[in-house]
Each structure stands twice: as structure tokens, then as C-alpha cells.
Scaffold this active site. Sequence first.
Site, PDB file in Angstrom:
ATOM      1  N   HIS A   1       0.835  -1.208   0.000  1.00 27.74           N
ATOM      2  CA  HIS A   1       0.000   0.000   0.000  1.00 27.74           C
ATOM      3  C   HIS A   1       0.871   1.259   0.000  1.00 27.74           C
ATOM      4  CE1 HIS A   1      -3.009  -2.962   1.137  1.00 27.74           C
ATOM      5  NE2 HIS A   1      -3.966  -2.063   0.973  1.00 27.74           N
TER       6      HIS A   1
ATOM      7  N   HIS B   1       0.517  -2.704   9.335  1.00 24.54           N
ATOM      8  CA  HIS B   1       1.907  -2.979   8.965  1.00 24.54           C
ATOM      9  C   HIS B   1       2.813  -2.460  10.066  1.00 24.54           C
ATOM     10  CE1 HIS B   1       2.199  -4.683   4.908  1.00 24.54           C
ATOM     11  NE2 HIS B   1       1.121  -3.979   4.591  1.00 24.54           N
TER      12      HIS B   1
ATOM     13  N   ASP C   1       8.033  -1.701   7.897  1.00 21.61           N
ATOM     14  CA  ASP C   1       7.486  -2.023   6.574  1.00 21.61           C
ATOM     15  C   ASP C   1       7.259  -0.761   5.753  1.00 21.61           C
ATOM     16  OD1 ASP C   1       7.468  -4.532   7.606  1.00 21.61           O
ATOM     17  OD2 ASP C   1       5.288  -4.702   7.785  1.00 21.61           O
TER      18      ASP C   1
END
EC number: 2.7.8.27
Length: 365
Positions: A229, A272, A276
Site C-alpha cells: 500500500h 503494517h 514495513d
Amino acid sequence: MDIIETAKLEEHLENQPSDPTNTYTRPTEPVEEENKNGNGKPKSLSSGLRKGTKKYPDYIQIAMPTESRNKFPLEWWKTGIAFIYAVFNLVLTTVMITVVHERVPPKELSPPLPDKFFDYIDRVKWAFSVSEINGIILVGLWITQWLFLRYKSIVGRRFCFIIGTLYLYRCITMYVTTLPVPGMHFQCAPKLNGDSQAKVQRILRLISGGGLSITGSHILCGDFLFSGHTVTLTLTYLFIKEYSPRHFWWYHLICWLLSAAGIICILVAHEHYTVDVIIAYYITTRLFWWYHSMANEKNLKVSLQTNFLSRAWWFPIFYFFEKNVQGSIPCCFSWPLSWPPGCFKSSCKKYSRVQKIGEDNEKST
């Protein structure tokens, strides 16, 4: 006396030999001989000029410089190759997520790793949906902007190559290191334990839903290093800003806010780990800036001992895509489809300057 002097002057002029240096005679050398001597017309002369010189032989042929080649060739076939490369790596990512999901340890046995951001910020359930909506908006804005770009084929192949390479990196990182889920709220799908048919169905479900939670397709765990994302939110903003006019500051600001808010919402939702997001942002921005620096600078397109950027593993692919692109791409826009189509356009007769002047002289005489 005047009559006698005039008669002597006329007699003197008649007896005087003619000086060839004071007169101009048109050369009668044939065209074939001129071509042999290197004085013939270049092959790049337009057909109108050749016809005009044959019809009006009194005109002197002037060699015109040849047209320079197109600095920004479209080469859609290369864009097609880049698109296939991107699609392949995106599909490979879904396959890798399905494989890694089977190795993720249960959260009861392996609790989430410590994360400083999670220690200070409590989880907000709806934040991840905001992140995905922002990503959809940015992708929609970028696709719309790309359709109106004049050199969309060059920009498109750059986008496909970069996003394909990023997801290839993502496949490698998630496969070599499997992290536990970031929070106890995760509800991972049950493991299939070697059921190949069910795995294929999961892969197709991920692809059809775009890997989004709001579509119900993101039910697998294990794709935590690094954040896909964040890659999408960052890369779409970078391309939107790079290929839009600099005075569209309000447009850039809106897209930056959408991107930044989406990235923050990923962390607020505890979907996350912070590492990340940091790794995804770092790799995305570096690859984007490196690629465009090499594409815009002619000296960086050459594999030299002093050009350390040419030592990247993807440099041969980059050179294949960018070797015919001369310089930075100007920010130009055009309609995606030309109207009216070429088959409905009336063909107009074109005249060269030589033909037009010659016809005007004929009319005047």
C-alpha cells in the site's frame, strides 16, 4: 570629333576578347555527374522540390539540412513489454503471498513484534479503509492524467517497469523473511496444507479484488515486509508530480495530502509494522529518482567505469527502454483520441515554395 571617338570605342570593344571571369554561365553538367562529384542534391529533399526543379530548370537547387530524428519516439511495443513485466510481477506477488501465508506462525504462539509507533498510538479500525480509498483516488487521478499525456507511451513504460521491479523486490523480501502478524486483531484465513486447487482460487480472488481489504480479497497474512500500500501511495504521487505542470501547486498539494494521510493511516490501523512502511517508502523513492536521473541525463545512460549507477542489475533493461529517448520529456498534453479520425480527413494538396513561385510566374507571363 565626337563621332570619330565613338566609332573608335565601338571598334575597340568589338576587338576586345571576352573574359570568362566576368560572366556567369550555368553549368551543363548532368545530374549524374553532379552526384558523382558530391554536388548533387541530398536524398532528403522533398518530392515537391524535386518536381519543381524538373519543371522549372532555371531555379538553382539549394541543399537543405536533413531533418533530425524524433527525440521522443513512442515505441508502443516497448511499452507493451513493460506492461507484461509489471503484470507478471503483480501476479507473482499474489502467488508468493499465498505461499508465505502457509508459513506464518499463529499469533498465539508468536505474538506481534514490539513497535514504537504502536506503543504510543492506539489502533483505529476504520483507518485502513481510508488508506485504501486514498490509494484508489490517487491511482484514478494518475491514470486520467496519463491518458492526456502526449508522450504517454514513454511514461507508461517507466511506470510499469518501476512498479514491476518494486513488486519483484517485495516478493523476495516476504519470501526470505516471514514476520508474525503486527496485531492480535488479525483474522487470517485458515491454512490449506497442500490443497493446490484451493490455493489457485485464493490467487484468483486476490487478483480480482486488487488485494484490497475493502473488497474482501485481502484475507491472507505474511506480506508484511514491505508494504505494498505504501508503494502504491508513494509511486502514484511521484508520477503525478513529475508529469504535471510545475504551477499546478494546488494539485500537487492535494495529491501529497492524500498520499501522506494514506501512509499514516496504515500505521494508525496497525496493519503494517513501522519498518514495513519506512522500507517501502525508501525503496520506492530511490528507484524512482535513480531511474529518472539516468533517463534525463545522457551521460548516465552509458555503461562507464565511473558511472556506478550502470552497475545496477536492471541497467540493461533500462537501456533497452530509454536508449532512443533524447533528454527530459516535456510536459505536454493532448487528447487521447484524435477527432476526426484520419480516414475522414480530407486530403489537401501540398505545394512547395518552388512550385508556388513558378506557377505564379507562369500566370504573370
